[in-house]
Enzyme design. Structure first.
Site, mmCIF file in Angstrom:
data_model
loop_
_atom_site.group_PDB
_atom_site.id
_atom_site.type_symbol
_atom_site.label_atom_id
_atom_site.label_comp_id
_atom_site.label_asym_id
_atom_site.label_seq_id
_atom_site.Cartn_x
_atom_site.Cartn_y
_atom_site.Cartn_z
ATOM 1 N N ASP A 2 0.805 -1.225 0.000
ATOM 2 C CA ASP A 2 0.000 0.000 0.000
ATOM 3 C C ASP A 2 0.838 1.276 0.000
ATOM 4 O OD1 ASP A 2 -2.626 -0.987 -0.033
ATOM 5 O OD2 ASP A 2 -2.495 -1.537 2.080
HETATM 6 C C1 GLC Z 1 -1.923 -4.747 4.997
HETATM 7 C C2 GLC Z 1 -3.149 -4.665 4.123
HETATM 8 C C3 GLC Z 1 -2.929 -5.413 2.834
HETATM 9 C C4 GLC Z 1 -1.650 -4.975 2.147
HETATM 10 C C5 GLC Z 1 -0.477 -5.066 3.114
HETATM 11 C C6 GLC Z 1 0.808 -4.516 2.511
HETATM 12 O O1 GLC Z 1 -1.730 -6.044 5.432
HETATM 13 O O2 GLC Z 1 -4.275 -5.204 4.781
HETATM 14 O O3 GLC Z 1 -4.003 -5.208 1.964
HETATM 15 O O4 GLC Z 1 -1.444 -5.805 1.043
HETATM 16 O O5 GLC Z 1 -0.778 -4.342 4.275
HETATM 17 O O6 GLC Z 1 0.771 -3.137 2.312
#
Ligand code: GLC
Length: 797
Positions: free
Chosen positions: A488
């Site tokens: 993210d």
């Molecule tokens: C968190 C989020 C997931 C994302 C991960 C890496 O676990 O829930 O959707 O892929 O972070 O950023």
């Protein structure tokens, strides 16, 4: 330091001292009626949704960290002393207060002993019911008769919508109306509004819950929080307990609570039992009915037995006995249980996820399902269908699917800027896993709507997903980053390109080819093959950084995860996925994973990237917002560990695969729980890495993609049991020092009783399989050869 142990026979984790470094929690109930409970009876309850159906309160991010909850206060009438049946909230000195908490599969038992009074409280939600039981058993170990007064305590939400309850006080404090009808507490909110059961999300509708007591006569009550606690009181010292009795308050507005008072006299050695039932509905209707159903304490035990059997039967579908007892504890109980809880509550209900996130995040949900397919195949299929109908006709996905409000065919298509690049590609992991588990090949031809318009077979939904990414490819012919890929934080921009997603896309094409073969779709296969070759070339040309794979490109050419970067110059995911997607061969794979080992390995697992981001512009890498060594900023991001285990297992390196598996296995830290701090029986999102002063501390337990991938890695790659369309492959990749492993698996209603023998201390490679006395020529057992019960011996090379 140790705070408890695994009781594998009962499938329980036993907490022997209550002052755990963090609250250690458990879940009760089902997706209809859910609840969280901690080892000190803290927690909250919710109906269908932790955000829209929250009817009891927990004060998040507070100290103590898990209050309030579901309490029994015990008051000694003669001594005027009081304590709680769980150590907290009263918190008597631990030299005088002994306690043991047993967290089991959807139940918790808290036993305590103080001043010669033993209490044992069993908390659970009976199967298929919208209420919970708190069953209290009191025993007098004194030589004198003891006169006790018991008070229940729960604190109510003023509105079932958590945001309204927590923030909109000028409104929500005036819509609660408490009542006591036939000794049953009625907790009503918006009671003058009509109920709207078909519109669950609508928060201004009449709603009721009830709290009743069975087994002992009620001698008082309080439903007004301040009347019970005192305006300057607290949970450890409620005014009513200091005084010794309730004031029979009725809250109209402000804040409600559920206190029922009852007196119990116990002769020396005597035991008495009582049960609280709290649930959804009106006191005079559902409350009365629930009380009638509770005619005798035996009824509670019968319901409890049913619940235990239900869960244990489910978990018996796949069990293993390996030389590592901690692996067995995780694999046979806690990991699949963790998968079920994550599947049920997504990212909405824990001590950290406070309910602000509702709905099913696309990528997380599709991955979560991988861990439950063999446990609840039918329910999982329904969820899978829901998620497939969350795909738009463009082939991309709605970022969040709302289970109560989702209307396939009628949803507004997300703006192009909202699409994530990885969302629908996870379907290539989960859909085939579902079909291979169940043999439901027809599922590929099932017609399902898109979220916005049109419909297609599941097979064509998959094709659209591939087309979506192909169409959104960048300058180097790699899939675009869009709003985000799995990570993210990386700011690739819509037209930047993700090498990680390129590997996902490769995996998708590879899988699509396999499905096309299965369905005899030759032209589709040719279509996918040509794209696969093209993609491989682009990855080779533009994805490789000399010693490892790049993470991504921004549209202006800026590289992520390259030796050219001072920070975050190598990422784990593209390395593990180059192997998972079968882009690289064995020799290349080994070289890459050796680099991973040198650059990313720490005591507690592999870093998500290295070095941490300290000077990079947050507009390039938003993980800069996190302190270094935490979350996406060079922590040990546990979600990614399972992929590294799978990659090593594909390479046949059983010792390394198991070493990686163990480093993030919760149970491994049972004896050093003061370092990991959270529940030693639960997976977590991340562990603080060496860059953090809290090195080794883990955070965000329960609701994480770590659970399903850890389980998938253990079952399909370490133990090597890979269901396939027309049979099952058994190809373990184990540590060389494991000489024997027994596995029991139910596969399509047939029992496989498997013994893996590794006399030559190898790490992988099946020399021979004997199935019911017959030699099998490969590591694949066709379904046609399976009987109801099967004895299978697997000889490793
Ligand atoms: C968190 C989020 C997931 C994302 C991960 C890496 O676990 O829930 O959707 O892929 O972070 O950023």
């Amino acid at each position: 330091m140790k705070f408890g142990y695994f009781d594998d026979r009962k499938k329980e984790y036993v907490i022997t001292r209550p002052d755990t470094p963090k609250s250690w929690s458990n879940y009760l109930g089902s997706t209809e009626y859910g609840a969280i409970i901690t080892n000190n009876a803290g927690g909250y309850s919710f109906y269908k949704s932790a955000a829209q159906g929250r009817f009891t309160r927990l004060r998040f991010n507070s100290i103590p960290m898990d209050q309030p909850g579901r309490y029994f206060y015990i008051y000694d009438i003669d001594k005027k002393d009081f304590w709680s049946a769980s150590w907290q909230p009263v918190g008597k000195p631990l030299e005088k207060f002994k306690s043991e908490c047993r967290h089991g599969t959807a139940y918790t038992v808290i036993r305590s002993e103080y001043d010669d009074i033993v209490s044992e409280t069993l908390y659970f939600v009976p199967l298929n019911k919208n209420y919970e039981y708190w069953h209290l058993k009191l025993t007098n170990r004194d030589t004198e008769k003891r006169k006790l007064r018991i008070f229940t305590y729960v604190e109510y939400a003023n509105n079932w919508n958590i945001q309204q309850d927590m923030n909109n006080l000028q409104y929500s404090q005036f819509i609660i109306k408490m009542d006591v009808i036939d000794n049953i507490i009625d907790h009503g909110t918006n009671v003058f509004m009509p109920p709207r059961p078909d519109d669950f999300q609508y928060s201004d509708q009449a709603r009721h819950t009830f709290l009743a007591l069975s087994g002992s006569k009620i001698t008082g009550f309080d439903t007004d929080r301040e009347a019970f606690l005192g305006t300057y009181g607290n949970y450890s010292k409620p005014l009513a307990l200091e005084r010794g009795f309730c004031s029979n308050s009725i809250a109209v507005g402000d804040n409600g609570c559920g206190v029922l008072q009852t007196d119990i006299a116990l002769n020396p050695g005597e035991t008495k039992e009582l049960t609280v039932v709290m649930g959804i509905g009106k006191a005079e209707e559902e409350g009365r009915k629930a009380l009638q159903e509770l005619s005798h304490p035996d009824k509670v035990y019968a319901e409890f037995r049913k619940l235990v059997d239900y869960w244990h039967n489910r978990l018996e579908g796949l069990t293993a006995e390996t030389p590592d007892e901690l692996f067995n504890s995780m694999f046979n109980t806690w990991n699949p249980y963790n998968c079920m809880i994550t599947y049920s509550w997504s990212r909405a209900a824990s001590l950290v996820y406070s309910g602000e996130r509702d709905g099913l995040g696309y990528r997380d949900t599709v991955q979560d399902m991988l861990g439950v397919l063999h446990l609840i195949p039918d329910e999982a299929r329904e969820r899978l269908e829901l998620m497939i109908t969350g795909q738009t006709s463009t082939g991309g996905a709605m970022p969040v699917v709302k289970p109560f409000a989702h209307k396939p065919g009628c949803e507004t298509r997300p703006d192009e800027r909202e699409y994530r690049s990885d969302d629908c590609l996870w379907l290539f992991n989960t859909i085939p896993a579902y079909v291979k588990e169940t043999g439901d090949v027809g599922f590929y031809n099932k017609i399902l709507p898109y979220s916005d318009e049109g419909e297609d077979t599941v097979f064509m939904h998959l094709k659209r997903a591939i087309e979506f990414n192909l169409k959104r490819s960048g300058k180097h012919g790699l899939p675009c980053g869009l709003a985000a890929d799995w990570n993210d934080c990386l700011q690739l921009g819509h037209d930047g390109e993700s090498v990680f997603v390129a590997f996902q896309l490769r995996y998708a094409l590879h899988t699509f080819i396999e499905i096309s073969d299965l369905l005899g779709e030759h032209s589709e296969k040719q279509w996918a093959l040509s794209h696969l070759n093209n993609l491989d070339e682009n990855i080779k040309k533009y994805g490789w950084d000399g010693e490892w794979f790049l993470r991504a490109y921004r549209a202006d050419g800026l590289k992520f995860g390259s030796k050219e970067n001072d920070e975050a110059s190598i990422f784990l995911n593209p390395q593990s996925w180059s192997i998972i997607s079968r882009h690289v061969n064995q020799e290349e794979g080994i070289r890459i994973m050796d680099t991973v080992k040198n650059r990313l390995l720490t005591d507690y697992g592999l870093l998500i990237c290295d070095p941490p981001v300290e000077n990079t512009d947050p507009n390039v890498n938003k993980s800069r917002v996190f302190n270094k060594g935490m979350k996406e900023n060079a922590s040990i991001f546990n979600h990614t560990q399972g992929w590294a285990v799978i990659a090593e297992a594909i390479l046949g390196r059983g010792n390394i695969a198991y070493d990686y598996y163990k480093r993030f296995m919760p149970a491994r830290y049972n004896d050093t729980a003061e370092i990991r701090e959270i529940e030693p029986y639960v997976y977590s999102q991340f562990t603080h890495s060496k860059y953090s002063p809290r090195y080794g501390a883990s955070r965000l337990p329960w609701l994480t993609g770590t659970a399903s991938w850890a389980y998938f890695a253990a079952s399909q790659y370490i133990l090597g049991l890979q269901p396939d369309y027309y049979g099952i492959k058994i190809s373990p990749c184990i540590p060389s020092y494991w000489n024997k492993v027994s596995v029991k698996r139910i596969f399509r209603k047939k029992l496989l009783d498997i013994t893996i023998l590794n006399n030559n201390k190898k790490e992988c490679g099946v020399k021979q399989i004997i199935l019911n006395g017959e030699k099998i020529e490969s590591d694949f057992i066709p379904i046609t050869k399976l009987k109801e019960t099967n004895q299978i011996t697997v000889y490793i090379e």
